[in-house]
Motif scaffolding. Structure first.
Motif, PDB file in Angstrom:
ATOM      1  N   ASN A 169     -18.339  -1.924  23.370  1.00 48.80           N
ATOM      2  CA  ASN A 169     -18.884  -1.820  22.010  1.00 48.80           C
ATOM      3  C   ASN A 169     -18.901  -3.213  21.392  1.00 48.80           C
ATOM      4  OD1 ASN A 169     -19.646   0.852  21.395  1.00 48.80           O
ATOM      5  ND2 ASN A 169     -17.521   1.475  21.128  1.00 48.80           N
ATOM      6  N   LEU A 172     -18.567  -3.790  17.543  1.00 48.38           N
ATOM      7  CA  LEU A 172     -17.574  -3.020  16.794  1.00 48.38           C
ATOM      8  C   LEU A 172     -16.297  -3.829  16.595  1.00 48.38           C
ATOM      9  CD1 LEU A 172     -16.742  -0.241  15.577  1.00 48.38           C
ATOM     10  CD2 LEU A 172     -15.824   0.342  17.842  1.00 48.38           C
ATOM     11  N   HIS A 371     -18.428   5.964  15.241  1.00 47.87           N
ATOM     12  CA  HIS A 371     -17.486   5.807  16.347  1.00 47.87           C
ATOM     13  C   HIS A 371     -16.219   6.636  16.147  1.00 47.87           C
ATOM     14  CE1 HIS A 371     -20.008   2.202  16.932  1.00 47.87           C
ATOM     15  NE2 HIS A 371     -19.747   2.404  18.200  1.00 47.87           N
ATOM     16  N   GLY A 374     -16.787  10.487  17.917  1.00 43.38           N
ATOM     17  CA  GLY A 374     -17.432   9.981  19.122  1.00 43.38           C
ATOM     18  C   GLY A 374     -18.470  10.887  19.740  1.00 43.38           C
ATOM     19  N   THR A 482     -14.409   7.519  21.159  1.00 45.13           N
ATOM     20  CA  THR A 482     -15.558   6.817  20.588  1.00 45.13           C
ATOM     21  C   THR A 482     -16.832   7.085  21.390  1.00 45.13           C
ATOM     22  OG1 THR A 482     -14.748   4.838  21.753  1.00 45.13           O
ATOM     23  CG2 THR A 482     -14.284   5.003  19.404  1.00 45.13           C
TER      24      THR A 482
END
Length: 794
Positions: A169, A172, A371, A374, A482
């Motif tokens: 990710n 993120l 997230h 998920g 997530t």
């Protein structure tokens, strides 16, 4: 890490007066809402003097960590707005629920999901009353809380979850608040090393915020009592660049926190820039914030002559309010009014517009980040056809190379087809567990030093290994929560290390399955190998099959347990588990060479049923059996069939039914588990009155527990592991636990009354064989040739 630019020259100015005023007001609003959750069931805006009827009869919850978390959440909101960040918030300190609920309520996420808890006076009243109240919500960041993907009901896993969440990710950022009490747990202490595995180019970033408020329930915390220099050196040694924020004066702390977070975000951006522009640079020193603030900050200072703020006494409810508590009601009212709610909320209970501007908008709100739910992001795995990896089984009993070894090739291609959506996790055992085929297409992700003799280490890889079951489980949970997929492989005996982590995850799955707005996530798949029956070179310490006993205690809607008897069955089971969602799938399989029983077609049919008669090994087709020989697990299956071959050679008139169990919970009643057999189907398999000799992979009493209320339960005799083991031969492990072919055959003789003298003579011969076996292994250090070379030939 040497920075390419000097980050101290970036914008790092203190807050403007206007911004400082708004931040402080937002923080006060969050603190006011938090205190209200702990105490109030009515009069949410203090429109009238506080009375006992406005107070909850049971005052439950935790105040000590809450104001510090409200402070952090407020400042992260500012940072998200300033830099348009994609940020997730993880609340590590135990029972920090009031803060996360207050934060998501102020930003509007809570009311969007729960319209009845509206952003007005009536909604505020519901918000307060529901907290730690029958029919309400938990005192920690439970699945009911928007933005939560980590439940604070048990300490130690927040940082592992955070790092698992940012794998694959790259945009993120997870702001992970670590409590200083939590930091004393083993899993959390280990999790600091996650920074050696993060790839700044392909993964996101974790911003740990260590919250030092000094105390646990009734003791000081270790890290809070370290001198500043020692604490700084500790985290520098862990590979971080710690930024300190210390104090209690609100104005100073707001300025200091804003500056610290500005510095941290510039560090993170610089690390990302360097990774892209200067590949191969040394491992970065990731930033972290160490926030030292009083426990119970802004709460009551002294109650009944004892200091509260800044001590352990503020940990839970710092001020008990009852009809017998003297002036505590007035103290609570003064405490609530100290936040000046009239400056924060309008007469209808809405947060004033100029203060509400602090909150981000849309999905940038931490409570709305997808997230944290998920299943919204979950994509189905692309899976190869598992039947293409089939072992050729022209006849039952052919030699095999090791069941897990075969599945390794299947997992290799799962990785290839899902280069950003699937990872394998394990505590330094991927090769030992015979999954080495995965290294044909990937490496272990590793961002520390590499020596010339190292194998399969690279900055990017789909295998995550660290010699900590806690760490691997936590990473995988964060990855799954997530919206991704994975597999955890582990030695069977040491999976117990994560018993409690499994508990928490299973509870999370159970609760989220009952929450309409929560979406299902991929299953937690646990592959257990290096099993109890093949730990002859490690001995007693490595022999424990009890994790499955622990697993089946959880809700039947959540847990599944599979014990495939051979390679083709394992392939079928693995494909099924990887396709599933919202379960914990535990698969127990052997890695050593072992006989193969079923071709792929028969394996698929058998695994689909989960349990069945092996007609090729039975001889009761046209009549009722005299005895049922049942088995569950690869070694129990081998020993059962070896026993059957002895019986059919020496007692050819004996009618035997062989039943193999792949799906353990088929033995449950249908009313107890979705996979369970009806009484009629169970009785048709196991009969209602014939002896059943059951060879089981684990502890025998588990089978008795699963079948205790079946018609023929009194006739079920189970052999399994009974805490006997040492460094010995493979076959001797079964003998020590009386689950070998000779003991199983003797069990049949003892329970079938019609065998007469033939049974008596055979029993004596078998007892002699057991003596011969012991003498042979003591003399030669290996099993007798007739054991090593045995093949199914009936």
């Amino acid at each position: 890490m040497k920075m390419i630019t000097d980050i101290t020259k970036n914008e790092n100015a203190p807050l403007t007066d206007d911004c400082l005023t708004k931040l402080d007001a937002y923080w006060r609003a969050a603190n006011y809402l938090s205190v209200g959750q702990l105490y109030l069931c009515d009069n949410p805006l203090l429109d009238e003097p506080l009375k006992m009827e406005h107070i909850k009869k049971m005052q439950l919850g935790h105040w000590g960590t809450t104001p510090g978390q409200n402070f952090i959440y407020t400042h992260l909101n500012r940072l998200i707005n300033r830099y348009e960040l994609n940020m997730l918030y993880i609340s590590g300190p135990g029972h920090g629920g009031p803060a996360v609920v207050a934060g998501t309520y102020l930003e509007g996420t809570y009311s969007e999901i729960y319209p009845e808890v509206s952003q007005d006076k009536a909604g505020m009243k519901k918000l307060f009353k529901q907290f730690s109240f029958p029919g309400g919500i938990s005192s920690h960041a439970s699945p009911q809380t928007p933005g939560s993907m980590h439940e604070g009901g048990e300490l130690g896993y927040s940082l592992s979850h955070a790092f698992g969440a940012v794998l694959d990710n790259p945009d993120l950022i997870v702001a992970c608040v670590v409590g200083d009490g939590e930091a004393e747990t083993g899993p959390l202490a280990t999790a600091w090393h996650s920074n050696k595995f993060l790839n700044p180019l392909t993964d996101g970033a974790v911003l740990p915020i260590l919250h030092l408020n000094g105390y646990k329930i009734s003791n000081p915390t270790v890290l809070a009592r370290l001198p500043h220099d020692e604490l700084e050196q500790l985290f520098q040694g862990y590979g971080y660049s710690p930024i300190f924020v210390e104090g209690s004066d609100p104005e100073f702390m707001h300025q200091a926190m804003a500056a610290a977070l500005e510095q941290a975000i510039h560090y993170l951006k610089q690390i990302k820039y360097n990774a892209a522009e200067h590949p191969g640079m040394e491992r970065p020193k990731w930033p972290m914030v160490i926030l030292r603030s009083p426990k119970g900050w802004t709460g009551p200072k002294i109650v009944d002559g004892k200091q509260i703020e800044g001590t352990f006494r503020s940990h839970q409810i710092p001020l008990t309010v009852s009809s017998a508590s003297g002036n505590h009601l007035q103290m609570l009212e003064s405490w609530l009014k100290s936040y000046r709610p009239g400056e924060l909320f309008d007469v209808n209970g809405r947060l004033k517009k100029e203060i509400a501007e602090i909150a981000p908008k849309g999905n940038r709100r931490m409570g709305a980040n997808p997230h944290a739910n998920g299943g919204l992001l979950l994509k189905e795995l692309r899976l190869p056809d598992f039947q293409q990896y089939a072992v050729n089984v022209p006849a039952s009993g052919v030699a095999g190379e090791g069941d897990v070894h075969v599945s390794g090739r299947f997992l290799r291609d799962v990785i290839s087809l899902n280069p950003q959506n699937f990872r394998v996790f394990g505590p330094d055992e991927t090769v030992s567990n015979k999954l080495e085929a995965v290294f044909e297409v990937t490496n272990r992700q590793w961002n520390a030093d590499v020596d010339s003799n190292d194998e399969y280490l690279a900055a990017t890889g789909r295998v995550m290994e660290m010699l900590s079951e806690h760490q691997c489980e936590g990473w995988l949970e964060g990855y799954l929560l997530t919206g991704r997929h994975g597999l955890f492989n582990c030695y069977e005996a040491f999976i117990h290390i994560v018993d409690s982590m499994f508990n928490q995850h299973a509870k999370w799955l159970k609760m989220t399955s009952e929450i309409p707005w929560r979406r299902k996530i991929a299953s937690l798949n646990i592959l257990l190998t290096s099993t109890v029956w093949r730990q002859d070179h490690n001995g007693f310490t490595h022999q424990d099959p009890g994790f499955i006993d622990h697993v089946i205690n959880k809700k039947s809607e959540i847990v599944r347990v599979y014990l495939p008897p051979d390679s083709n069955c394992l392939l079928s089971v693995m494909d099924h588990c990887l396709r599933s969602s919202h379960y914990v799938n535990v698969v127990v399989a052997g890695k050593h060479p072992s006989p193969q029983w079923l071709n792929m077609k028969n394996a698929v049919d058998h695994c689909t049923r989960g349990i069945g008669i092996w007609d090729w090994a039975s001889n009761d087709l046209d009549c009722d059996p005299d005895v049922v020989m049942a088995c569950c697990g690869d070694i129990p299956t081998l020993e059962t069939l070896a026993s059957v071959s002895i019986l059919r050679e020496h007692l050819p008139n004996l009618k035997i039914r062989v039943i193999n169990v792949v799906d353990l919970l088929k033995l449950e009643k249908q009313s107890g588990h979705p996979h369970g057999l009806s009484d009629h189907d169970f009785d048709s398999l196991f009969t209602t009155n014939k002896p059943v000799i059951f060879a089981f992979h684990g502890y025998p009493w588990l089978i008795h527990r699963l079948t205790y209320n079946r018609t023929n339960n009194n006739n079920i005799h189970v052999r399994g592991y009974k805490e006997e083991g040492t460094i010995t031969t493979s076959f001797d492990m079964t003998v020590l636990n009386e689950m070998d072919r000779f003991h199983l055959t003797i069990d049949v003789i003892d329970r079938v009354a019609t065998l007469g003298s033939k049974g008596t003579y055979l029993k004596q011969k078998l007892m002699d064989k057991l003596v011969e076996h012991k003498q042979f292994i003591c003399a030669y250090g290996e099993d007798m040739p007739e054991i090593k070379n045995w093949r199914w030939e009936v």
